[in-house]
Enzyme design. Structure first.
Site, PDB file in Angstrom:
ATOM      1  N   ALA A 238       0.820  -1.218   0.000  1.00  0.00           N
ATOM      2  CA  ALA A 238       0.000   0.000   0.000  1.00  0.00           C
ATOM      3  C   ALA A 238       0.856   1.272   0.000  1.00  0.00           C
ATOM      4  CB  ALA A 238      -0.922  -0.023   1.223  1.00  0.00           C
ATOM      5  N   PRO A 239       0.280   2.392  -0.458  1.00  0.00           N
ATOM      6  CA  PRO A 239       0.988   3.680  -0.479  1.00  0.00           C
ATOM      7  C   PRO A 239       0.685   4.495   0.788  1.00  0.00           C
ATOM      8  CG  PRO A 239      -1.053   3.923  -1.653  1.00  0.00           C
ATOM      9  CD  PRO A 239      -1.067   2.534  -1.056  1.00  0.00           C
TER      10      PRO A 239
ATOM     11  N   LYS B  94       1.636  -5.097   3.454  1.00  0.00           N
ATOM     12  CA  LYS B  94       2.765  -4.240   3.817  1.00  0.00           C
ATOM     13  C   LYS B  94       2.372  -2.790   3.560  1.00  0.00           C
ATOM     14  CE  LYS B  94       6.250  -2.485   1.748  1.00  0.00           C
ATOM     15  NZ  LYS B  94       6.211  -1.195   2.443  1.00  0.00           N
ATOM     16  N   PRO B  95       2.091  -2.040   4.631  1.00  0.00           N
ATOM     17  CA  PRO B  95       1.781  -0.615   4.419  1.00  0.00           C
ATOM     18  C   PRO B  95       3.047   0.122   4.015  1.00  0.00           C
ATOM     19  CG  PRO B  95       1.918  -1.124   6.775  1.00  0.00           C
ATOM     20  CD  PRO B  95       2.097  -2.430   6.044  1.00  0.00           C
ATOM     21  N   SER B  96       2.879   1.365   3.571  1.00  0.00           N
ATOM     22  CA  SER B  96       4.056   2.184   3.261  1.00  0.00           C
ATOM     23  C   SER B  96       4.898   2.365   4.528  1.00  0.00           C
ATOM     24  CB  SER B  96       3.612   3.555   2.746  1.00  0.00           C
ATOM     25  OG  SER B  96       4.704   4.448   2.778  1.00  0.00           O
ATOM     26  N   GLU B  97       6.215   2.395   4.351  1.00  0.00           N
ATOM     27  CA  GLU B  97       7.107   2.616   5.492  1.00  0.00           C
ATOM     28  C   GLU B  97       6.856   3.979   6.145  1.00  0.00           C
ATOM     29  OE1 GLU B  97       7.742   2.084   2.370  1.00  0.00           O
ATOM     30  OE2 GLU B  97       9.569   3.015   1.621  1.00  0.00           O
TER      31      GLU B  97
ATOM     32  N   ASP C 181      10.077  -6.114  -1.560  1.00  0.00           N
ATOM     33  CA  ASP C 181      10.674  -6.958  -2.597  1.00  0.00           C
ATOM     34  C   ASP C 181      10.615  -8.437  -2.191  1.00  0.00           C
ATOM     35  OD1 ASP C 181      12.141  -7.147  -5.135  1.00  0.00           O
ATOM     36  OD2 ASP C 181      13.744  -7.919  -3.868  1.00  0.00           O
TER      37      ASP C 181
ATOM     38  N   SER D  19       3.616   4.022  -7.139  1.00  0.00           N
ATOM     39  CA  SER D  19       4.059   4.787  -8.316  1.00  0.00           C
ATOM     40  C   SER D  19       4.268   3.869  -9.520  1.00  0.00           C
ATOM     41  CB  SER D  19       5.363   5.502  -7.984  1.00  0.00           C
ATOM     42  OG  SER D  19       6.350   4.539  -7.689  1.00  0.00           O
TER      43      SER D  19
ATOM     44  N   THR E 185       7.522   1.847  -9.242  1.00  0.00           N
ATOM     45  CA  THR E 185       7.409   0.661  -8.379  1.00  0.00           C
ATOM     46  C   THR E 185       6.591  -0.415  -9.076  1.00  0.00           C
ATOM     47  OG1 THR E 185       7.545   2.082  -6.447  1.00  0.00           O
ATOM     48  CG2 THR E 185       6.714  -0.132  -6.080  1.00  0.00           C
TER      49      THR E 185
ATOM     50  N   GLU F  87      -2.345  -0.514  -9.253  1.00  0.00           N
ATOM     51  CA  GLU F  87      -3.024   0.790  -9.251  1.00  0.00           C
ATOM     52  C   GLU F  87      -1.935   1.840  -9.096  1.00  0.00           C
ATOM     53  OE1 GLU F  87      -6.046   1.457  -9.817  1.00  0.00           O
ATOM     54  OE2 GLU F  87      -7.020  -0.483  -9.581  1.00  0.00           O
TER      55      GLU F  87
ATOM     56  N   CYS G 151      -4.028  10.235  -6.514  1.00  0.00           N
ATOM     57  CA  CYS G 151      -3.693   9.761  -7.863  1.00  0.00           C
ATOM     58  C   CYS G 151      -4.690  10.263  -8.906  1.00  0.00           C
ATOM     59  CB  CYS G 151      -3.627   8.243  -7.873  1.00  0.00           C
ATOM     60  SG  CYS G 151      -5.063   7.500  -7.100  1.00  0.00           S
TER      61      CYS G 151
ATOM     62  N   GLU H 276       3.792  13.119 -12.876  1.00  0.00           N
ATOM     63  CA  GLU H 276       2.988  13.330 -11.676  1.00  0.00           C
ATOM     64  C   GLU H 276       3.773  14.162 -10.657  1.00  0.00           C
ATOM     65  OE1 GLU H 276       2.325   9.630  -9.558  1.00  0.00           O
ATOM     66  OE2 GLU H 276       0.252  10.211  -9.198  1.00  0.00           O
TER      67      GLU H 276
HETATM   68  P1  NAD Z   1       5.708   4.051  -3.965  1.00  0.00           P
HETATM   69  O1  NAD Z   1       5.645   3.366  -5.270  1.00  0.00           O
HETATM   70  O2  NAD Z   1       6.956   4.742  -3.580  1.00  0.00           O
HETATM   71  O3  NAD Z   1       5.430   3.006  -2.782  1.00  0.00           O
HETATM   72  C1  NAD Z   1       4.248   2.249  -2.738  1.00  0.00           C
HETATM   73  C2  NAD Z   1       4.491   1.007  -1.918  1.00  0.00           C
HETATM   74  O4  NAD Z   1       5.397   0.161  -2.637  1.00  0.00           O
HETATM   75  C3  NAD Z   1       5.146   1.259  -0.561  1.00  0.00           C
HETATM   76  O5  NAD Z   1       4.582   0.384   0.392  1.00  0.00           O
HETATM   77  C4  NAD Z   1       6.615   0.889  -0.820  1.00  0.00           C
HETATM   78  O6  NAD Z   1       7.286   0.468   0.340  1.00  0.00           O
HETATM   79  C5  NAD Z   1       6.455  -0.245  -1.811  1.00  0.00           C
HETATM   80  N1  NAD Z   1       7.621  -0.492  -2.668  1.00  0.00           N
HETATM   81  C6  NAD Z   1       8.488   0.418  -3.181  1.00  0.00           C
HETATM   82  N2  NAD Z   1       9.408  -0.201  -3.951  1.00  0.00           N
HETATM   83  C7  NAD Z   1       9.114  -1.531  -3.942  1.00  0.00           C
HETATM   84  C8  NAD Z   1       9.682  -2.683  -4.556  1.00  0.00           C
HETATM   85  N3  NAD Z   1      10.751  -2.597  -5.348  1.00  0.00           N
HETATM   86  N4  NAD Z   1       9.110  -3.879  -4.324  1.00  0.00           N
HETATM   87  C9  NAD Z   1       8.022  -3.988  -3.538  1.00  0.00           C
HETATM   88  N5  NAD Z   1       7.450  -2.938  -2.915  1.00  0.00           N
HETATM   89  C10 NAD Z   1       7.979  -1.719  -3.126  1.00  0.00           C
HETATM   90  O7  NAD Z   1       4.448   4.992  -3.938  1.00  0.00           O
HETATM   91  P2  NAD Z   1       4.061   6.026  -2.798  1.00  0.00           P
HETATM   92  O8  NAD Z   1       5.040   7.138  -2.931  1.00  0.00           O
HETATM   93  O9  NAD Z   1       3.904   5.341  -1.489  1.00  0.00           O
HETATM   94  O10 NAD Z   1       2.600   6.483  -3.255  1.00  0.00           O
HETATM   95  C11 NAD Z   1       2.403   7.467  -4.180  1.00  0.00           C
HETATM   96  C12 NAD Z   1       2.102   6.856  -5.526  1.00  0.00           C
HETATM   97  O11 NAD Z   1       0.972   5.990  -5.425  1.00  0.00           O
HETATM   98  C13 NAD Z   1       1.727   7.899  -6.542  1.00  0.00           C
HETATM   99  O12 NAD Z   1       2.336   7.616  -7.775  1.00  0.00           O
HETATM  100  C14 NAD Z   1       0.211   7.732  -6.653  1.00  0.00           C
HETATM  101  O13 NAD Z   1      -0.324   8.183  -7.858  1.00  0.00           O
HETATM  102  C15 NAD Z   1       0.039   6.284  -6.462  1.00  0.00           C
HETATM  103  N6  NAD Z   1      -1.342   5.974  -6.040  1.00  0.00           N
HETATM  104  C16 NAD Z   1      -2.174   5.371  -6.948  1.00  0.00           C
HETATM  105  C17 NAD Z   1      -3.486   5.089  -6.590  1.00  0.00           C
HETATM  106  C18 NAD Z   1      -4.412   4.423  -7.563  1.00  0.00           C
HETATM  107  O14 NAD Z   1      -5.470   3.973  -7.141  1.00  0.00           O
HETATM  108  N7  NAD Z   1      -4.076   4.303  -8.830  1.00  0.00           N
HETATM  109  C19 NAD Z   1      -3.954   5.430  -5.322  1.00  0.00           C
HETATM  110  C20 NAD Z   1      -3.084   6.044  -4.442  1.00  0.00           C
HETATM  111  C21 NAD Z   1      -1.757   6.307  -4.799  1.00  0.00           C
END
Ligand code: NAD
Length: 473
Positions: free
Chosen positions: A146-147, A172-175, A209, A225, A228, A246, A280, A377
């Site tokens: 999750a983000p 796994k929520p965002s760190e 990962d 993103s 990711t 997403e 997003c 973005e």
């Molecule tokens: P991010 O991609 O940096 O991180 C998202 C999640 O992925 C975090 O939990 C992170 O720890 C994990 N992650 C990062 N690298 C990884 C890897 N190599 N392997 C596995 N997990 C990994 O995104 P963010 O900065 O937390 O969130 C913002 C982004 O999310 C923006 O781009 C936004 O547009 C997008 N978003 C999309 C939606 C949608 O519904 N489409 C909704 C909300 C946010």
């Protein structure tokens, strides 16, 4: 609330004993230390989810539905604590968090109903002497990542459909924002059988990962993103895991000369800066017709200048900080480069001094279509405004990005609205509005905004495998 991983119904530290500090973005201060999980913790969580899958998958839809309804009730009963945690961890102002909380509870109830309403083609004799029927089987252990922008709501979009369909989950929520996922584990511990929901904290490179690569994980679901998403799709390819993505957005907002400009300015002032623009689907890429462009820019500049930014807990605050120092640097860098490339900032355009990660709500006018600020973005409180000359140019510019999550069209001409909604390459198109969402309707992207849908019955279907059973008689 324990600041530990939740695995097989138990609270445990990371096996290597390390932790990450979680910050309040409005003050920059630490609010908690949580496990910096690695592969060993992922192993334990996946084993627990695998063990629980055997019984959860065979629970009747009614039993799963009743469990999810009980989760909804538990979230509702705990709302004051959840809100407080989310406000502290994300800097969300009190005035804007209500919608998110209401949606979260409604999502849980919708997914509970969906557990009992999966559909498929009617059973029948499609070949003589053979009866065919369809099953929608759960996939197995889902790794949900999750983000940080809507932590409890995004966790709900991942958990609800996966659990409704009979899968078990390692979340796994965002760190940056683990607090409400841990709270959710705590308040549902007596509702969901052990191992059905496991929560591990940690960053993407180690915990994330390891989860994506784990052979015991059958499907990975990411909201995050585009970068990711691509990394995860590549890692998941080794084992051909199912992937649900997403990703980011860069929503065009096409305001025609026949639109209600006052209404557009009012709605965009609220929605473009909602959650500090970290959404997003945020209406961030405005395009206005030649006759309304000047009025739109001056009206928006004036109303955006009045957005009250500051302490999320203070009465009257409409906009809080962005999530981190790094995110603010990203926003600030993109606005500076837009100005260097010839765009004009009519309001905002600077960081706000003091503790916390605040950036002024900003309007950037006349960037070039191929400039970074139009193509990428920002994910901050910044909108761009471009002037288009006719419908064809508006449509071409709108579709001319790698993203395809959402868009809006503002016009009083129904025919024009119909033509534009058909031609826009985006997963959701609003007419004369932007951002409202409902549990029944799918949310998801075209193009590099990802694949798979969240919310709606289509999300539940995405967490199932369709099986054909054919009986000869
Ligand atoms: P991010 O991609 O940096 O991180 C998202 C999640 O992925 C975090 O939990 C992170 O720890 C994990 N992650 C990062 N690298 C990884 C890897 N190599 N392997 C596995 N997990 C990994 O995104 P963010 O900065 O937390 O969130 C913002 C982004 O999310 C923006 O781009 C936004 O547009 C997008 N978003 C999309 C939606 C949608 O519904 N489409 C909704 C909300 C946010």
């Amino acid at each position: 609330m324990p600041h530990q991983n939740f695995i097989a119904g138990e609270w445990v530290d990371a096996q290597n004993g390390t932790t990450d500090s979680v910050l309040n973005p409005a003050t920059g201060e630490s609010i908690a230390d949580v496990p910096a999980s690695g592969a060993a913790d992922v192993d334990a969580a996946v084993a627990a989810a695998k063990e629980a899958f055997g019984t959860w998958r065979t629970a009747t839809p009614r039993a799963r539905s009743e469990a999810l309804l009980a989760v909804a009730d538990a979230v509702e009963a705990d709302l004051d604590t959840i809100k407080q945690l989310e406000m502290e961890n994300c800097g969300k102002p009190a005035g804007m968090i209500e919608f998110e909380m209401d949606l979260t509870i409604d999502n849980w109830r919708f997914f509970a109903a969906g557990a009992r309403n999966l559909s498929g083609l009617a059973a029948g004799e499609y070949l003589e002497d053979h009866t065919s029927y369809l099953r929608r089987d759960p996939i197995g252990v889902v790794g949900s990542i999750a983000p940080w922008n809507y932590p409890i709501n995004m966790a709900t979009w991942k958990l609800g459909p996966a659990l409704a369909a009979g899968n078990t989950v390692v979340l796994k929520p965002s760190e940056l924002t683990p607090m409400t996922a841990l709270r959710l584990a705590e308040i549902t511990a007596d509702i969901l059988p052990k191992g059905v929901l496991n929560v591990i904290t940690g960053d993407g490179k180690s915990a994330g990962d390891a989860l994506v690569r784990h052979p015991g994980v059958a499907m990975v679901s990411l909201t995050g993103s585009v970068e990711t998403g691509k990394a995860i799709a590549r890692s998941a390819a080794d084992s051909l895991k199912r992937v649900h993505l997403e990703l980011g957005g860069k929503a065009p907002v096409i305001i025609f000369d026949d639109a209600d400009i006052e209404a557009a300015i009012a709605i965009l002032t609220d929605m473009s800066y909602y959650n500090s623009g970290q959404d997003c689907t945020a209406p961030c890429r405005l395009m206005a017709g030649p006759r309304v462009f000047d009025d739109l820019v001056s009206g928006l500049t004036e109303s955006v200048g009045q957005i009250v930014t500051g302490d999320p807990f203070a009465e009257g605050t409409a906009m809080g900080p962005v999530i981190s120092a790094r995110q603010r640097e990203r926003v600030s860098g993109m606005v500076s480069r837009a100005v260097e490339a010839g765009a004009e900032v009519t309001v905002g355009g600077s960081e706000i001094d003091g503790p916390g990660f605040f950036y002024q709500p900003s309007v950037v006018v006349n960037p070039a279509q191929d400039s970074e600020i139009v193509q990428r973005e920002v994910f901050g409180p910044v909108v761009t405004v471009q002037r288009f000359s006719d419908d064809a140019q508006a449509l071409a510019w709108a579709n001319d990005v790698n993203y395809g999550l959402s868009a809006s069209v503002w016009t009083s001409d129904v025919g024009r609205a119909m033509r534009m909604t058909a031609a826009l390459d985006f997963g959701c198109v609003w007419v004369n509005d932007h951002i409202p969402i409902v549990s029944e309707m799918p949310h998801g992207g075209f193009k590099q905004s990802g694949y798979g849908k969240d919310m709606s019955i289509y999300a539940i279907e995405a967490y199932t495998e369709l099986k054909h059973v054919m009986i000869k008689h």
